[in-house]
Design an enzyme around this catalytic site. Structure first.
Site, short mmCIF file in Angstrom:
data_model
loop_
_atom_site.label_atom_id
_atom_site.label_comp_id
_atom_site.label_asym_id
_atom_site.label_seq_id
_atom_site.Cartn_x
_atom_site.Cartn_y
_atom_site.Cartn_z
N SER A 3 -10.86 -2.16 155.05
CA SER A 3 -10.06 -1.55 156.11
C SER A 3 -8.64 -1.28 155.63
O SER A 3 -8.45 -0.67 154.58
CB SER A 3 -10.10 -2.47 157.32
OG SER A 3 -9.39 -1.91 158.38
N ASP B 40 -17.89 4.79 161.08
CA ASP B 40 -18.35 3.41 161.18
C ASP B 40 -17.79 2.75 162.44
O ASP B 40 -17.58 1.56 162.49
CB ASP B 40 -17.97 2.62 159.93
CG ASP B 40 -16.49 2.41 159.80
OD1 ASP B 40 -15.74 2.90 160.67
OD2 ASP B 40 -16.06 1.76 158.85
N HIS C 114 -17.68 -1.20 161.40
CA HIS C 114 -16.52 -1.40 160.54
C HIS C 114 -16.41 -2.82 159.98
O HIS C 114 -16.20 -3.01 158.79
CB HIS C 114 -15.26 -1.04 161.33
CG HIS C 114 -14.05 -0.95 160.48
ND1 HIS C 114 -13.95 -0.09 159.42
CD2 HIS C 114 -12.88 -1.61 160.54
CE1 HIS C 114 -12.76 -0.23 158.86
NE2 HIS C 114 -12.10 -1.14 159.52
#
Lengths: 691, 697
Positions: free
Chosen positions: B269, B589, B642
């Site tokens: 991320s 995602d 995610h």
């Protein structure tokens, strides 16, 4: 039942008290209720009479069965508990808090101290946490969970054998057994609390944080304390990591040197590190000869075990150390019970003997330091068990008187501290000439082969099982051992362990420090066989508690039950000295911090390194800071803010203050130089060591 | 006892039959207790009385309501303890056994499987956690936070959020002007693997990956969690905590202690951007950078395995900054969806959250970068022609790939204008650009806020804005990626002033311009060159197959006093154009759209481009999302979401193989399910240096 009722009552009284503090109204309501109740009661008495006249209902309602009452009681207890818990949570935090003394951190912050030098904490033996990285099937679900320290030790009770297996090391190599990887917990959490609520470094950390310390300038050098020091480097690169951390902190904090704060065994670990880091690469860290001078401002040793601790002897010899491994203190009853199949001691001993690090704590310096059959540096020390309990409170005021008194009190049976292990009380008292002469032939394993126990016993194997009855008795017949002969004794009873460990540690005194053999790493952790590094600006502090009787030598006996696999020797608990003697429960006590005798903690700073000596060629300044033990005055104080005992001293405010002052830039002279309560100077003078 | 008494009068009426005796009993009891109190040694009295009662039937105690209650509670407690005991006594493998019995044998976790294949730990591994997932702990705080020293404020149980919410918000906020600590508060990242292995108890982030790596021999000395304070701007983590220096030193240490083997870095991320920043920082000369020299990366890094990387930002960040409504950029909402809308913060939850999150510079690193070139203008977007096949997907999940073509045809008629990231009103979002009347807001007078005085202590910059300003914003109608940045400057000038000192959102025309040596460009892949490390590999691993926020339909809040004046129009829905609850979604995602995660590896860095002068090889590994088959699987081993993707077995296997020495080709090269290559083609970004200067770089 009665007690339960009482408890309930107590609870209600408490909650009532709390109610009043919460609000006055509730109290009034209570009163009203009480009045009502009285009315009701009189009405009830009336009704009762009426009721008696009436017929009883045909069917009795359910009777109180035992189970029902149980449920009822538990229900009550739970409700009360919840109620109390609720109140507790409703309270403002400050109300319930013990009015705590503001720690030195708050005070020093007001004085204007701020974080200056980065601080490295080096934990000692046992206090560091260990976690599992790979294990046998029995340790399923424990991945990255703590096996040792930090947690609640519940696993010990749940699967004791599994845990022992995982905590043990390989008996031959002193490294991981096949398929098991247990590693030190990194970071501050590694050793801040040993068990929930039992702080080790937490108090110090908290106070340091008050003046601005945080993750970037405070580092916990966690290492696997079971391994020998060099092995922590070989297996985990712990020394390299420490070096890199120190260099990083030095640079990222504006080129401020580091203050190292090792505790207990961490002290000799750090000593090892200091030598290692300046040694060229294959064996050492390759920092070059100026590394320490460049990176380290001060080494503040807390409760240093420079010259070893006698406890380690009893621990290795018979697994009876009072708390070199806290295990026993944690669960005193367990070990005498049968949960491990009668072999608790044996198993614990077997585990402990795989830990090389314990061998590093054997007394160093032999008879020169620890005394021989008839002489010891602590000669003339007087113990005052009895007096202590009387005059606990007046300890401070009467201090001077007391010590005078002690001198007068002296003493019919002088403790021969030099005899670290004696078999039977007479052997510990008699003059050496009256003892049977030490015969080295005893240590010949002629009859090793006939160990008859082999078949009948469980799998708790110790090296004692390889010894024959005869040699076991021979050992005892030798009557008394000094520090030097003790090593022979250990080599005899546990040859494999000593062979393994002596590749990593040495316990002698160097004749000539320039001898190239002293470049080997096994000498690095022995202050009597290494030179301090060339860092004239560095400072070394010895900070330790005094005023607590500390194990110094032992009276042993043969175990009565020669049942299979039991340890053949044990401390003779029945031996007591007269009043004023230092013998109690088979153990001779000397002054110290409950684990480390003053001699071991203070000698190097008091004499061995004081000034320019051959052990300290560059004349690094040394300071002794002793802290007289004062037990906590009330239960509220927990483990005390003036404690001097080995671990509790980490919460000693005076010690914390000293560390904080040094960390924020003060020198040893600025914090007051030496501060001595014990006889360490006199003791050191009696030691005849070429400097 | 007192409570018992209190109950009695009430019972009186209901069952008067036994009342008398009960009272008698109670009276006795009280007396006994009284005795007890007076002369404490008389302990046995009550129990004796009890016994007597047992013997004499007439004095049999009866069940009162209270007793029944207690009995009931007691029963429950006992059962509970019994179950607890059984649970504890249960062998640890039992749940797994049950699962297997129901679902059939589980596949081996990748760690076990690969260990059997003979893989061993080789390259040291560095984890770089993303935003929000890292733990934060308190080192110094105000009085209200007493007793929380070195306790987690973020991560863990979040118990304090409920206990003292305002105190918590105060401590989690940073200084509004500097973006650093407020005076007297020090909140620091937790260090070590524990920093981000679990976000909350049972909610793994890195734990599964760590456990699997440990199977093939990884341990503390070969793994390192580069924990940093994710609230700060990247350069500030170095200024305040020396985090970048620590990462550098730790990587050097890892390489040195593992026989010179280079590290494999695994950012997740926002960590992706953070590590991008790190790579530039470490090679930049000393005062601003780490002074590692121009070949530091090639010496120390084998591969960068980006998981779910928002290289080009995420539209969610916009919504988060604009109206604090992002679905989970602050996971806080996801954790307690109902809780935010109720009253415990005195109606101002969202404002508090907004105020807090606006002090976090890092959220601004996620604003979409590259402007209209990347994200599309008013009338076009690279994802054009994307259709929301959610319904169909459900019917034949397995055949998505085959169907892609036909879907395209179906949906061409009406396509969403993804380029308009924010539109006011659904009609605006759909109308052709020529029909939209826009009044530029940039020069508009903000006016004065009347609300300034009446609102309590929750200050957001919206309160500096009067109605005129709000109206001006709404009248611009629709915002593309370019104008969005201006919009944020307009509504939150102070925050953006702070943010633009640390981040930049453009596309570089000429990378040789010396201004690009400034650190604010380092985390933008479109304004920096990759380091000169031809042997390095860059992977982009991300999940696909989940609808991901891409553009929003906004409206003005009905009550515009103290509240945030804008709000996502949740009533806007349109099946055909992927509009749901006011949000246009595309493939991704769930947080990062495919475009942001994949573009750099698919095109921007592919081959030798001006952003990648040394030709570092890039690989795209996509993982199609499959929801967990049943509840027992937890968050699934095939998830593409995610965070949940960190438990995706295929992804873990790839990561382990890379760590054990495999190269991208050995792994199988690209693995693509989405249309990322098509979409990248749609983007018209210049990739060659204008002047042929390959030799010079």
């Amino acid at each position: 039942m009665a007690s339960v009722l009482r408890f309930r009552k107590l609870c209600y009284v408490e909650s009532a008290v709390k109610c009043t503090s919460v609000g006055y109204e509730s109290f009034e309501i209570d009163e009203k209720l009480d009045k009502k109740e009285e009315d009701v009661l009189s009405a009830n008495n009336f009704a009762l009479e009426i009721n008696k006249k009436r017929k009883q209902p045909k069917r009795q309602p359910k009777e109180w069965r035992c189970l029902d009452s149980c449920c009822w009681i538990i229900g009550y207890l739970c409700t009360t508990w919840w109620l109390l818990l609720f109140f507790y949570h409703c309270f403002p935090v400050t109300l319930l808090r013990v009015p705590e003394l503001p720690g030195p951190g708050v005070r020093l912050k007001l004085e204007g101290l701020t974080a200056l030098h980065p601080v490295v904490l080096v934990p000692g033996i046992v206090t560091g946490g260990l976690e599992l990285w790979e294990g046998r099937p029995c340790a399923d679900g424990l991945f990255r969970k703590r096996l040792w320290g930090g947690g609640s030790f519940t696993q010990i009770f749940k699967r004791p054998l599994c845990l022992l297996e995982h905590l043990s090391l390989h008996y031959e190599t002193g490294l991981d057994p096949q398929g098991i990887r247990v590693r030190a917990v990194p970071g501050l959490v590694g050793a801040d609390y040993f068990a929930p609520g039992y702080f080790v470094w937490a108090v110090l950390i908290e106070n340091l944080a008050k003046i601005g310390y945080e993750g970037k300038n405070l580092h916990m050098a966690a290492y696997d304390w079971r391994l020998s020091f060099q092995n922590t480097e070989i297996r985990d690169h712990a020394l390299t990591r420490l070096k890199s951390k120190i260099e990083l902190m030095y640079i990222s904090n504006g080129y401020k040197k580091v203050v190292a704060v090792p505790h207990s065994m961490g002290v000799i670990y750090f000593l090892h590190f200091l030598k290692w880091v300046e040694t060229p690469p294959p064996m050492g860290g390759g920092g070059g000869p100026g590394w320490c001078a460049k990176h380290i401002k001060a080494v503040m040793n807390i409760g240093p075990a420079f010259l070893g601790v006698p406890k380690a002897v009893s621990n290795l010899f018979s697994a009876e150390g009072k708390d070199v491994s806290y295990i026993r203190a944690m669960a005193p009853g367990v070990f005498n019970s049968e949960i491990l199949g009668l072999q608790t001691f044996e198993r614990v001993m077997r585990m402990a003997r795989t830990w090389d690090s314990i061998v590093s704590l054997l007394p160093k310096g032999g008879e020169v330091i620890w005394g021989n059959m008839d002489r010891s540096p602590e000669e003339g020390h007087v113990c005052d068990f009895s007096k202590k309990s009387h005059s606990k409170t007046s300890l401070t005021t009467n201090n001077v008187n007391n010590s005078d008194l002690k001198r007068g009190f002296l003493v019919k049976d002088l403790a021969n501290y030099g005899r670290i292990i004696s078999f039977g009380k007479p052997a510990s008292i008699l003059h050496s000439s009256k003892l049977p002469t030490s015969d080295s032939k005893v240590f010949s394993r002629t009859s090793t082969s006939e160990n008859f126990n082999n078949f009948s016993c469980g799998e708790a194997w110790t090296e004692y099982d390889e010894m024959s009855r005869q040699s076991i008795q021979n050992v005892a017949a030798d009557k008394a051992y000094t520090t030097t002969t003790l090593l022979d004794l250990l080599r005899f009873v546990a040859p494999k362990m000593m062979r393994r460990a002596e590749a990593h540690f040495s316990h002698g005194i160097a004749e000539n420090l320039d001898d190239p053999k002293y470049n080997h790493y096994k000498y690095w952790s022995n202050p009597l066989e290494t030179k301090l590094s060339d860092a004239p600006d560095m400072e070394i502090y010895c900070m330790y508690g005094v005023g607590i009787p500390t194990e110094r030598s032992y009276v042993y006996k043969l175990s009565p039950n020669s049942r299979c696999k039991s340890i053949p020797y044990q401390i003779d608990n029945s031996v007591h000295g007269e009043d004023g003697s230092c013998l109690k429960g088979g153990v001779y006590f000397a002054d110290g911090d409950e684990s480390v005798p003053v001699l071991s903690a203070g000698f190097m700073c008091a004499k061995g390194w004081r000034g320019r000596t051959r052990f300290n060629p560059s004349g690094i300044a040394t300071y002794i800071r002793e802290y007289r033990h004062k037990p906590p005055t009330s239960l509220m104080e927990g483990r005390g803010i003036e404690s001097g005992s080995h671990v509790d001293i980490m919460g000693n405010f005076a010690l914390i203050e000293d560390i904080m002052r040094v960390a924020s830039g003060a020198t040893g002279d600025e914090i007051g130089g030496d501060q001595i309560h014990s006889d360490i100077i006199k003791m050191s003078e009696r030691i005849n060591l070429g400097l | 006892m007192s409570s018992l008494r209190r109950r009695k009068p009430i019972n009186e009426s209901s069952d008067s039959k036994h009342k008398a005796e009960e009272e008698d009993e109670d009276h006795d009891d009280v007396d006994a207790d009284g005795d007890d109190d007076v002369n404490g040694k008389n302990k046995k009295t009550p129990s004796k009385i009890k016994k007597k009662r047992g013997e004499k039937p007439p004095k049999q105690p009866k069940w009162s309501c209270m007793d029944t209650c207690c009995w009931f509670i007691g029963c429950i407690c006992i059962t509970w303890w019994l179950l607890l005991f059984l649970y504890n006594a249960m062998p640890a493998s039992f749940p797994q056994y049950v699962t297997e019995a129901i679902t059939g044998p589980l596949p081996d976790p990748p760690g076990v499987k690969l260990k059997k294949e003979g893989l061993e730990a080789k390259h040291p591994v560095v984890f770089v956690p993303g935003i929000v997932t890292g733990g934060l702990e308190l080192w110094e705080g105000r009085e209200c936070a007493e007793g929380l020293f070195r306790k987690r404020l973020w991560g863990g149980t979040f118990g304090e959020v409920y206990k003292r919410p305002l105190c918590w918000v105060e401590h989690m906020s940073l200084d509004n002007e500097t973006g650093l600590d407020p005076c007297g508060i020090r909140v620091r990242p937790v260090s070590g693997l524990v920093a981000a292995d679990y976000f909350a108890p049972g909610y793994f982030v890195w734990a599964v990956l760590i456990a699997n790596l440990a199977r093939i021999g990884y341990e503390d000395k070969t793994m390192y969690m580069a924990a940093y304070d994710w609230r700060l701007s990247f350069q500030n983590t170095e200024v305040r905590d020396q985090t970048l220096s620590r990462i550098k030193s730790n990587i050097e240490l890892l390489v040195a202690t593992n026989g010179g083997r280079k590290v494999v870095v695994i950012p997740h991320s926002m960590g992706v951007l953070y590590f991008l920043h790190f790579m530039k920082w470490v090679e930049a000369p000393a005062p601003m950078g780490g002074g590692g020299g121009p070949d530091w990366c090639s010496k120390h890094i084998k591969a960068v395995v980006n998981i779910g990387g928002p290289f080009l930002g995420v539209p969610k960040a916009i919504a988060g900054l604009f109206s604090a409504e992002a679905k989970d950029i602050a996971v806080a909402r996801a954790l307690a969806p109902g809780f935010l809308d109720n009253d415990i913060f005195q109606f101002q939850t969202l404002q508090h959250v907004m105020r807090m999150s606006r002090t976090w510079d890092s959220t601004m690193s996620m604003i979409p970068r590259g402007g209209n070139t990347i994200w599309g203008g008013l009338d076009w977007s690279p994802e054009e022609g994307n259709s929301c096949a959610k319904k169909r997907e459900k019917k034949n999940e397995t055949q998505i790939a085959d169907q892609a073509g036909s879907e395209n045809a179906v949906c061409k008629a009406k396509s969403a204008n993804y380029g308009r990231i924010i539109s006011f009103g659904k009609d605006v979002a759909e109308a052709p650009s020529s029909d939209i009347e826009r009044i530029d807001f940039r020069g508009a007078i903000k006016g004065h806020s009347a609300a300034n005085t009446t609102c309590r202590d929750v200050w957001t910059e919206y309160h500096d804005m009067g109605f005129a300003g709000i109206k001006a914003v709404a009248e611009y109608k629709t915002y593309t990626a370019d104008s969005l940045v201006d919009l944020l400057h307009f509504v939150a000038p102070k925050m953006m002033a702070r943010g633009t000192a640390h981040f930049s959102y453009g596309v570089a025309d000429n990378l040789d311009d010396p201004k690009y040596k400034h650190y604010k460009y380092w985390s933008n892949p479109l304004e920096t060159r990759l380091p000169n490390a031809p042997d390095m590999e860059i992977y982009s691993l991300y999940g696909v197959g989940l609808p991901t926020e891409r553009a929003y339909v906004y409206k003005l809040s009905p009550h515009a006093e103290c509240s945030i004046p804008f709000k996502i129009d949740t009533s806007a829905d349109d099946e055909d154009t992927c509009l749901r609850d006011g949000v246009y979604s595309v493939d991704g995602d769930e947080t990062v759209p495919v475009l942001s995660a994949g573009f750099m590896c698919a095109k921007g860095w592919r081959g030798k481009t001006r952003f990648n002068p040394s030709g570092i090889r890039t690989y795209i590994r996509e993982y199609n999302h499959l929801p967990p088959a049943n509840l027992l699987e937890g968050r699934g081993t095939l998830s593409g979401a995610h965070v949940d993707i960190m438990g995706n077995f295929a992804l873990i296997e790839d990561v382990i193989r890379i760590a054990a020495g495999a190269s991208g080709e050995e792994l199988g090269g690209d693995q693509v399910y989405s249309k990322i290559f098509n979409w990248s083609e749609n983007i018209n970004l210049q990739l060659d240096e204008e002047i042929p200067v390959h030799s010079s770089s």
